[in-house]
Design a protein around this motif. Structure first.
Motif, PDB file in Angstrom:
ATOM      1  N   THR A 110      -6.603  20.388  -3.814  1.00 34.70           N
ATOM      2  CA  THR A 110      -7.522  19.864  -4.828  1.00 34.70           C
ATOM      3  C   THR A 110      -6.812  19.437  -6.110  1.00 34.70           C
ATOM      4  N   ALA A 111      -5.931  20.281  -6.638  1.00 28.49           N
ATOM      5  CA  ALA A 111      -5.279  19.955  -7.911  1.00 28.49           C
ATOM      6  C   ALA A 111      -4.413  18.703  -7.759  1.00 28.49           C
ATOM      7  N   GLU A 112      -3.605  18.689  -6.705  1.00 30.77           N
ATOM      8  CA  GLU A 112      -2.699  17.557  -6.490  1.00 30.77           C
ATOM      9  C   GLU A 112      -3.499  16.268  -6.238  1.00 30.77           C
ATOM     10  N   LEU A 113      -4.588  16.389  -5.491  1.00 29.98           N
ATOM     11  CA  LEU A 113      -5.420  15.215  -5.212  1.00 29.98           C
ATOM     12  C   LEU A 113      -5.971  14.634  -6.503  1.00 29.98           C
ATOM     13  N   LYS A 114      -6.466  15.515  -7.369  1.00 30.25           N
ATOM     14  CA  LYS A 114      -7.046  15.057  -8.628  1.00 30.25           C
ATOM     15  C   LYS A 114      -5.994  14.320  -9.458  1.00 30.25           C
ATOM     16  N   ARG A 115      -4.832  14.943  -9.604  1.00 31.88           N
ATOM     17  CA  ARG A 115      -3.749  14.345 -10.394  1.00 31.88           C
ATOM     18  C   ARG A 115      -3.386  12.971  -9.828  1.00 31.88           C
ATOM     19  N   TYR A 116      -3.238  12.918  -8.538  1.00 38.96           N
ATOM     20  CA  TYR A 116      -2.840  11.662  -7.882  1.00 38.96           C
ATOM     21  C   TYR A 116      -3.884  10.567  -8.094  1.00 38.96           C
ATOM     22  N   VAL A 117      -5.142  10.903  -7.832  1.00 41.90           N
ATOM     23  CA  VAL A 117      -6.201   9.883  -7.914  1.00 41.90           C
ATOM     24  C   VAL A 117      -6.416   9.415  -9.354  1.00 41.90           C
ATOM     25  N   LYS A 118      -6.369  10.376 -10.287  1.00 43.03           N
ATOM     26  CA  LYS A 118      -6.562  10.013 -11.697  1.00 43.03           C
ATOM     27  C   LYS A 118      -5.484   9.030 -12.183  1.00 43.03           C
ATOM     28  N   GLY A 119      -4.320   9.046 -11.532  1.00 42.15           N
ATOM     29  CA  GLY A 119      -3.245   8.155 -11.961  1.00 42.15           C
ATOM     30  C   GLY A 119      -3.251   6.786 -11.293  1.00 42.15           C
ATOM     31  N   LEU A 120      -4.151   6.573 -10.341  1.00 39.77           N
ATOM     32  CA  LEU A 120      -4.082   5.349  -9.528  1.00 39.77           C
ATOM     33  C   LEU A 120      -4.345   4.069 -10.317  1.00 39.77           C
ATOM     34  N   GLU A 121      -5.408   4.072 -11.118  1.00 39.03           N
ATOM     35  CA  GLU A 121      -5.755   2.847 -11.843  1.00 39.03           C
ATOM     36  C   GLU A 121      -4.601   2.373 -12.718  1.00 39.03           C
ATOM     37  N   ARG A 122      -4.024   3.314 -13.466  1.00 40.39           N
ATOM     38  CA  ARG A 122      -2.925   2.982 -14.389  1.00 40.39           C
ATOM     39  C   ARG A 122      -1.747   2.366 -13.633  1.00 40.39           C
ATOM     40  N   ARG A 123      -1.549   2.800 -12.407  1.00 42.32           N
ATOM     41  CA  ARG A 123      -0.425   2.285 -11.623  1.00 42.32           C
ATOM     42  C   ARG A 123      -0.763   0.977 -10.903  1.00 42.32           C
ATOM     43  N   GLY A 124      -1.944   0.468 -11.112  1.00 39.98           N
ATOM     44  CA  GLY A 124      -2.281  -0.840 -10.552  1.00 39.98           C
ATOM     45  C   GLY A 124      -2.961  -0.836  -9.185  1.00 39.98           C
ATOM     46  N   ILE A 125      -3.215   0.352  -8.644  1.00 40.54           N
ATOM     47  CA  ILE A 125      -3.959   0.442  -7.379  1.00 40.54           C
ATOM     48  C   ILE A 125      -5.383  -0.060  -7.633  1.00 40.54           C
ATOM     49  N   ARG A 126      -5.889  -0.905  -6.735  1.00 40.79           N
ATOM     50  CA  ARG A 126      -7.190  -1.512  -6.969  1.00 40.79           C
ATOM     51  C   ARG A 126      -8.272  -1.043  -5.984  1.00 40.79           C
ATOM     52  N   VAL A 127      -7.864  -0.541  -4.836  1.00 36.85           N
ATOM     53  CA  VAL A 127      -8.840  -0.046  -3.850  1.00 36.85           C
ATOM     54  C   VAL A 127      -8.259   1.199  -3.175  1.00 36.85           C
ATOM     55  N   VAL A 128      -9.114   2.205  -2.937  1.00 35.59           N
ATOM     56  CA  VAL A 128      -8.674   3.391  -2.189  1.00 35.59           C
ATOM     57  C   VAL A 128      -9.371   3.398  -0.829  1.00 35.59           C
ATOM     58  N   ILE A 129      -8.606   3.660   0.215  1.00 34.88           N
ATOM     59  CA  ILE A 129      -9.181   3.902   1.542  1.00 34.88           C
ATOM     60  C   ILE A 129      -8.954   5.374   1.845  1.00 34.88           C
ATOM     61  N   TYR A 135       0.839  -1.194   0.000  1.00 34.45           N
ATOM     62  CA  TYR A 135       0.000   0.000   0.000  1.00 34.45           C
ATOM     63  C   TYR A 135       0.873   1.241   0.000  1.00 34.45           C
ATOM     64  N   GLU A 136       0.282   2.365  -0.305  1.00 31.39           N
ATOM     65  CA  GLU A 136       0.982   3.640  -0.177  1.00 31.39           C
ATOM     66  C   GLU A 136       0.085   4.615   0.579  1.00 31.39           C
ATOM     67  N   LEU A 137       0.720   5.534   1.289  1.00 33.86           N
ATOM     68  CA  LEU A 137      -0.010   6.520   2.093  1.00 33.86           C
ATOM     69  C   LEU A 137       0.208   7.908   1.510  1.00 33.86           C
ATOM     70  N   LYS A 138      -0.881   8.636   1.285  1.00 36.70           N
ATOM     71  CA  LYS A 138      -0.787  10.018   0.815  1.00 36.70           C
ATOM     72  C   LYS A 138      -1.580  10.910   1.769  1.00 36.70           C
ATOM     73  N   ILE A 139      -1.064  12.075   2.056  1.00 30.78           N
ATOM     74  CA  ILE A 139      -1.819  13.043   2.865  1.00 30.78           C
ATOM     75  C   ILE A 139      -2.225  14.194   1.964  1.00 30.78           C
ATOM     76  N   LEU A 140      -3.478  14.210   1.604  1.00 30.26           N
ATOM     77  CA  LEU A 140      -4.000  15.194   0.648  1.00 30.26           C
ATOM     78  C   LEU A 140      -5.413  15.589   1.060  1.00 30.26           C
ATOM     79  N   SER A 141      -5.624  16.870   1.283  1.00 30.34           N
ATOM     80  CA  SER A 141      -6.943  17.353   1.675  1.00 30.34           C
ATOM     81  C   SER A 141      -7.797  17.663   0.439  1.00 30.34           C
ATOM     82  N   ALA A 142      -9.076  17.302   0.528  1.00 23.68           N
ATOM     83  CA  ALA A 142      -9.989  17.605  -0.580  1.00 23.68           C
ATOM     84  C   ALA A 142     -10.138  19.107  -0.781  1.00 23.68           C
ATOM     85  N   HIS A 143      -9.902  19.867   0.276  1.00 23.96           N
ATOM     86  CA  HIS A 143     -10.086  21.310   0.192  1.00 23.96           C
ATOM     87  C   HIS A 143      -8.780  22.064  -0.006  1.00 23.96           C
TER      88      HIS A 143
END
Lengths: 152, 152, 152, 152, 152, 152, 152, 152
Positions: free
Chosen positions: H42-61, H31-39
């Motif tokens: 926002t930009a960094e969170l979007k970039r990070y999350v949009k890249g998750l599937e391609r990198r093989g991440i299968r579930v987000v907590i 697993y990997e841990l990221k500290i990113l606030s939705a508020h």
């Protein structure tokens, strides 16, 4: 002469209401304290409350926690003003006793105040304003007290 | 012979508990219905409840809305099982009567069920399981009833 | 002679309190009705309330919904008993006005009753018991009323 | 002979219910304690509960926190009285376990009491009143206990 | 081939979840519907759930109202994802079933969604995203669906 | 020059709002602090608030606990933006002051933020965004502050 | 020229906010309406909000139900005042959207008002008082409006 | 290889979720841990999350307190399962974050668990059951873990 009866559901509730006794003393209002549970001392409670009017008591302050049937039961026995003070218990932070005291059926009036020691202070003030309707000196003492509060 | 006393705080509460009477009939359990408020009929309530054990009543089902002092007051008078059914009122959807019935002080046991007609059905079932501890035929009827429920 | 002032925060609240006016008439208690919002008519409210004692008013019943600042503001102006009746609004079923009325700071007493029309009935009864402390005929009327209630 | 089975959802719940064991001893009621979770020991729980009636157990006291499925699941297996004691957990101060225990569907009766140690005491008293329906000596002990409580 | 099992605590809950079946059809996900109560059909529920994995079911959607023990009990029997949908009942607007489903003890995971029909729609979407981890065509259908939603 | 008036219902509330004063200083926004209760200092409060606009104050931050009439009363006196900060009290963890501040009648706008010190910080930020509509340097300071927050 | 942007999370929310548009017209405040969900139109929402300041918009009124992330997300993109109007949904009568809007983290200010149409009216008034800080004619209109309200 | 992304709204939330990292290690899930606030990010969170599937991440907590927009915003960006863990904050004991996470609009699925550290443990278990649908060894580890739990 005693004008106010303070009834407590349980001896363990004393710390929540002590501030009220000091205020009664400040107002020079005679009072008596009884510890009688609506559930554990029903017969004695009835006898005591039924005798209050004849003895000159003019207002009852009934304090109880948990299911807090006390103020309503007291009100069902007499026709003088009854003030109910809900007390804190562990489980629901007084919301249980608060609702029990507020949700009186039509015909059984209880004057509710807030939970715990703040509620007790205002219960005493409320009782004092009632007595002061026919006691000018007491009214003056209340006004002085409220003047002091303004500068706090 | 009557085994169960159903006490209602107010005649207006009848529609919420009627389903229970049918179930009592299905179980062939004798019962009687009294309408007595903890606040409005205190003396009569006390007299009635104090006489229940001697007359063979074994379980009381006490139903009340609002401040719902009834089940607790009944429990304070006798030492047979008391089941409390909280009823709906307008303001707080039964949360007021629910807390009043649940938050009994130590020493005053009341068996609470949920609010309104569902609560009444389960109150009757609970009373039936108590009576069935010494009544094999009733136990058989309860088991049959619960078998029927499974296929609903 | 008018003994009670009923203050309403808004004309739209009238249907929730009408039952109280009939009871005041039954008790032959003179009263006056004012519609004054704590937020929209501050100056007029202050002037009106400050004049109440001099005019012989002995108890105020202040009814308000939503944020319900009215009873507290009234209580801050005078030293006669103030009863607060929380009214229903759409959003929180009266829990908002109830808490606003109950959570008075120490020194500003308000006697709270339950939400809506039931609360108004008990507010009138409470006011009546206060007036009856120095009015034997009224006390007799209250007792008769409560006797009637017992048979309902 | 054991008459009561106390089932606990988790060993960590013991401190909340210990007071009840002392009261069972005072009443000279034989009981047994089992720690079985409705979620973690389903098979064992079923086997254990299904065998209770045959072994002479007459009342079950089921205590659980959080989602508190235990009392309902126990009630679904047997037709003797089941008392549910909701326990405190961190998040919602017992309101979660309370609602889980109260909101039984029609046909699955559970007798609810309040949260935590007070609830356990009253659960034991409730169980005792049930057993006392056919045990005069126990009834006498209950009455003595309640007499003592009155003077507290 | 069936991939999802939808279990309902009661037939009367069907109207709250029907929208989910249409969405399952839109996603071309095979599913089966069972009506089994955690309290009324314990044995049958256990047998059914224990057989799910072997039959190729990959996700369970368990829907229940009131005390809502169903999702937790299902989760205690298997190690595939269990989604819990709390349903509305009369008394507490779904807050009861919501807390029962959320407050699972550690070790018994249930994925909760919101109350009623909205919750069912999202439960189906959640199940679909799980299945889509190994089904590219389903993933495309989910993305298309979410694209359509954006223009609503 | 002072642009913001912070009014506190009671001196004892100071610890909950101090963080806001530091932020006002960071933003180089001139402000003044007044301690005036809506209930205990009505006349003085009115005089003070009525004079604010003329003195150049552009936003009021009114902080109060319990029944929290302060922000609404302030808003009733003036037509500049009023931000209400509910504060914690013992009984209901701020839900009382929160509802009192939120449930303003139509026509008396108050901008509510969350309870306690977090609410005060955001109240200051909100006031700053209002002032920054006509103050480019302040807008730059706000943006810098929010940039710093992103890396926390 | 448009000074206010009203953003709605969903077209279905329109009936709850319509009264606000009439008031904006009465105040002769130019505004635009956008329907953009924080969850379903994230990219478009960001683009739209980021362009607001440059286009002369001075206040945003963001209205949303359920989880109500909209006002907070909008506030995270810009440094002009954002007012959040929680809307009713079926399950929790707006308490869900209310808490979502109120519980902003430090650094992301949102001005909350009450739920539904009353909240929208006060949101418009709040926005108007902000604009009126630099618009004497608007201030006069607000005062006239509030004068009319007093006589309602 | 990393299969799970744990996103935290704030570094200060770490103590509430640490137990989950140990369980992920026990299950040998990368697993990997990221500290990113939705508020706040926002930009960094979007970039990070949009890249998750391609990198093989299968579930987000996604774990967040207060208004807790994080899980919903994450779910709006991707079509893999998102589990939301509400965290405690001071004011409302997690009921705020809980409702924000549960009340997702239709089309934005989030799997909610309970508040705080217990919720995190079950979130990890839930994620593990999802991964185990195509990982026999992990399924075996989950079953062993649940076997151990039974004896606790």
């Amino acid at each position: 002469m005693k004008k106010i009866s303070v009834i407590l559901g349980s001896k363990s509730d004393l710390p929540q209401v002590e501030g009220g006794f000091m205020l009664l003393d400040d107002f020079k209002i005679g009072y008596e304290l009884k510890i009688l549970s609506a559930h554990r001392n029903t017969a004695e409670l009835k006898r005591y409350v039924k005798g209050l009017e004849r003895r000159g008591i003019r207002v009852v302050i009934a304090c109880a926690g948990l299911s807090a049937a006390l103020p309503g039961v007291v009100s069902s026995y007499i026709s003088i003003p009854v003030i109910g003070v809900p007390l804190y218990s562990k489980a629901f932070k007084g919301i249980d006793s608060l609702l029990s005291i507020l949700q009186m059926p039509k015909g059984i009036p209880v004057a509710a105040v807030t939970v715990g020691s703040s509620g007790m202070i205002n219960a005493v003030l409320l009782a004092a304003t009632i007595l002061a309707l026919s006691d000018r000196k007491l009214k003056a003492r209340i006004k002085r007290y409220r003047g002091v509060i303004k500068n706090k």
